[in-house]
Design a protein around this motif. Structure first.
Motif, mmCIF file in Angstrom:
data_model
loop_
_atom_site.group_PDB
_atom_site.id
_atom_site.type_symbol
_atom_site.label_atom_id
_atom_site.label_comp_id
_atom_site.label_asym_id
_atom_site.label_seq_id
_atom_site.Cartn_x
_atom_site.Cartn_y
_atom_site.Cartn_z
ATOM 1 N N ASP A 298 -1.897 17.751 -4.628
ATOM 2 C CA ASP A 298 -1.272 16.977 -3.547
ATOM 3 C C ASP A 298 -0.260 15.997 -4.132
ATOM 4 O OD1 ASP A 298 -0.691 16.447 -0.911
ATOM 5 O OD2 ASP A 298 -2.493 15.299 -0.499
ATOM 6 N N ASP A 299 0.649 15.529 -3.268
ATOM 7 C CA ASP A 299 1.702 14.628 -3.737
ATOM 8 C C ASP A 299 1.166 13.232 -4.036
ATOM 9 O OD1 ASP A 299 1.251 14.194 -0.981
ATOM 10 O OD2 ASP A 299 3.314 13.592 -0.588
ATOM 11 N N PHE A 300 0.326 12.688 -3.137
ATOM 12 C CA PHE A 300 -0.204 11.331 -3.305
ATOM 13 C C PHE A 300 -1.718 11.350 -3.151
ATOM 14 C CE2 PHE A 300 4.054 9.723 -2.534
ATOM 15 C CZ PHE A 300 4.055 8.473 -3.151
ATOM 16 N N ALA B 224 -4.401 8.502 -1.912
ATOM 17 C CA ALA B 224 -4.631 7.135 -1.427
ATOM 18 C C ALA B 224 -6.143 6.950 -1.276
ATOM 19 C CB ALA B 224 -3.882 6.921 -0.116
ATOM 20 N N ASN B 225 -6.693 7.283 -0.093
ATOM 21 C CA ASN B 225 -8.142 7.146 0.095
ATOM 22 C C ASN B 225 -8.904 8.461 -0.038
ATOM 23 O OD1 ASN B 225 -8.191 4.313 0.472
ATOM 24 N ND2 ASN B 225 -7.245 4.633 2.478
ATOM 25 N N GLY B 226 -8.177 9.513 -0.326
ATOM 26 C CA GLY B 226 -8.845 10.786 -0.658
ATOM 27 C C GLY B 226 -9.115 11.718 0.518
ATOM 28 N N ALA B 227 -8.702 11.321 1.731
ATOM 29 C CA ALA B 227 -9.046 12.144 2.900
ATOM 30 C C ALA B 227 -8.432 13.546 2.826
ATOM 31 C CB ALA B 227 -8.595 11.444 4.182
ATOM 32 N N ALA B 228 -7.167 13.632 2.423
ATOM 33 C CA ALA B 228 -6.491 14.933 2.388
ATOM 34 C C ALA B 228 -7.171 15.852 1.364
ATOM 35 C CB ALA B 228 -5.011 14.747 2.031
ATOM 36 N N LYS C 199 -2.492 6.265 -6.279
ATOM 37 C CA LYS C 199 -2.512 4.805 -6.122
ATOM 38 C C LYS C 199 -3.940 4.386 -6.472
ATOM 39 C CE LYS C 199 -0.854 5.320 -2.101
ATOM 40 N NZ LYS C 199 -0.607 4.972 -0.693
ATOM 41 N N PHE D 33 -3.315 8.819 6.096
ATOM 42 C CA PHE D 33 -3.147 7.429 5.687
ATOM 43 C C PHE D 33 -1.784 6.885 6.097
ATOM 44 C CE2 PHE D 33 -1.614 4.404 2.508
ATOM 45 C CZ PHE D 33 -2.556 3.415 2.681
ATOM 46 N N THR D 34 -0.738 7.703 5.978
ATOM 47 C CA THR D 34 0.607 7.206 6.270
ATOM 48 C C THR D 34 0.930 7.265 7.762
ATOM 49 O OG1 THR D 34 1.360 9.371 5.563
ATOM 50 C CG2 THR D 34 1.773 7.551 4.064
ATOM 51 N N ASN E 176 9.446 13.601 -1.351
ATOM 52 C CA ASN E 176 8.984 13.682 0.031
ATOM 53 C C ASN E 176 10.040 13.999 1.090
ATOM 54 O OD1 ASN E 176 6.574 11.134 -0.669
ATOM 55 N ND2 ASN E 176 6.219 13.314 -0.441
ATOM 56 N N GLU F 123 0.799 -1.239 0.000
ATOM 57 C CA GLU F 123 0.000 0.000 0.000
ATOM 58 C C GLU F 123 0.823 1.277 0.000
ATOM 59 O OE1 GLU F 123 -2.967 -0.240 3.151
ATOM 60 O OE2 GLU F 123 -4.322 -0.765 1.491
ATOM 61 N N ILE F 124 2.108 1.182 0.353
ATOM 62 C CA ILE F 124 2.899 2.423 0.521
ATOM 63 C C ILE F 124 4.148 2.430 -0.357
ATOM 64 C CG2 ILE F 124 4.140 3.903 2.159
ATOM 65 C CD1 ILE F 124 1.753 3.795 3.612
ATOM 66 N N LEU F 125 4.304 3.568 -1.039
ATOM 67 C CA LEU F 125 5.477 3.798 -1.873
ATOM 68 C C LEU F 125 6.269 4.959 -1.268
ATOM 69 C CD1 LEU F 125 6.947 3.350 -4.655
ATOM 70 C CD2 LEU F 125 5.497 5.199 -5.519
HETATM 71 P P1 5GP Z 1 -5.237 10.152 1.379
HETATM 72 O O1 5GP Z 1 -5.613 11.323 2.218
HETATM 73 O O2 5GP Z 1 -5.622 10.275 -0.065
HETATM 74 O O3 5GP Z 1 -5.680 8.836 1.982
HETATM 75 O O4 5GP Z 1 -3.638 10.083 1.397
HETATM 76 C C1 5GP Z 1 -2.926 11.098 0.801
HETATM 77 C C2 5GP Z 1 -1.914 11.688 1.723
HETATM 78 O O5 5GP Z 1 -1.220 10.680 2.455
HETATM 79 C C3 5GP Z 1 -0.892 12.445 0.924
HETATM 80 O O6 5GP Z 1 -0.970 13.808 1.277
HETATM 81 C C4 5GP Z 1 0.452 11.829 1.264
HETATM 82 O O7 5GP Z 1 1.210 12.740 2.021
HETATM 83 C C5 5GP Z 1 0.147 10.613 2.098
HETATM 84 N N1 5GP Z 1 0.346 9.338 1.366
HETATM 85 C C6 5GP Z 1 -0.618 8.449 1.025
HETATM 86 N N2 5GP Z 1 -0.099 7.361 0.465
HETATM 87 C C7 5GP Z 1 1.240 7.550 0.418
HETATM 88 C C8 5GP Z 1 2.330 6.752 -0.069
HETATM 89 O O8 5GP Z 1 2.205 5.617 -0.584
HETATM 90 N N3 5GP Z 1 3.577 7.290 0.074
HETATM 91 C C9 5GP Z 1 3.789 8.522 0.618
HETATM 92 N N4 5GP Z 1 5.053 8.961 0.686
HETATM 93 N N5 5GP Z 1 2.770 9.299 1.101
HETATM 94 C C10 5GP Z 1 1.516 8.820 0.993
#
Ligand code: 5GP
Length: 191
Positions: free
Chosen positions: A124-126, A128-132, A156, A99-100, A27, A18-20
């Motif tokens: 945004d940089d990543f 994942a589940n869209g919360a940010a 992702k 998420f991280t 980063n 799940e994590i890169l």
């Molecule tokens: P979300 O809010 O979409 O679940 O996750 C996005 C946020 O979590 C991004 O702002 C990023 O900082 C961090 N993030 C989510 N997945 C990864 C990942 O695989 N690698 C890194 N480096 N950051 C992630």
């Protein structure tokens, strides 16, 4: 964006399915030349959307958001994850699950930075589940402004983020879309 995908192939570290980790160019250490190309790409993609401001979340979104704002000649706002001591009642805030880091942060920004005339591009940089991204859109809407679009450096696609953002009515554009992460191998959707 082929150059970004090549950097991910060469320098990305698959931590688990799940994590890169991309600490060599995005980063932790930042490649400003790649960030500039990312900014140019977002500027091309969103040029018809009449954006007035760019917004991101500290800290990893700042580099691509800043370069996007630089190319588009627009101000860049970063929402904060910790309330500054100078905060007052004129702050807008919402909760975002990280998420991280597996913690919930209250993200905030000063109300006066956005007005109902603004059309705001979320970067945004990543994804994942869209919360940010959803948290940022909530702040934009609370300020009475409009969301012009969402630009993501690395999506992702096997996680829920895109579906959730599209269901909420936003258009999402990602520069690299990952289909899966396996031990030392990153597969992209378009290969
Ligand atoms: P979300 O809010 O979409 O679940 O996750 C996005 C946020 O979590 C991004 O702002 C990023 O900082 C961090 N993030 C989510 N997945 C990864 C990942 O695989 N690698 C890194 N480096 N950051 C992630």
């Amino acid at each position: 964006m082929e150059e970004l995908k090549n950097r991910i192939r060469k320098e990305g570290k698959v931590i688990d399915e799940e994590i890169l980790k991309v600490d060599h160019f995005l980063n932790h250490q930042i490649d400003p030349i790649l960030m500039c190309k990312i900014g140019e790409q977002f500027a091309r993609i969103f040029k018809e959307t009449e954006v007035t401001k760019v917004i991101t979340l500290e800290s990893s979104g700042i580099a691509p958001a800043l370069m996007t704002g630089f190319i588009m000649k627009l101000p860049v706002i970063f929402a904060r994850k910790k309330k500054p001591v100078t905060a007052n009642e004129d702050m807008l805030s919402t909760e975002v699950y990280s998420f991280t880091k597996k913690v919930t942060n209250t993200i905030s920004l000063e109300k006066s930075l956005l007005s109902p005339e603004d059309r705001v591009l979320v970067i945004d940089d990543f994804l994942a589940n869209g919360a940010a991204s959803l948290g940022l859109t909530k702040l934009i809407k609370t300020a009475g402004a409009k969301v012009a679009g969402i630009g993501i450096v690395i999506e992702k696609s096997f996680q829920e983020g895109r579906r959730r953002l599209e269901e909420a009515g936003y258009s999402v554009c990602s520069l690299a879309r990952i289909a899966s992460l396996k031990e030392n191998h990153v597969s992209f959707l378009d290969e």
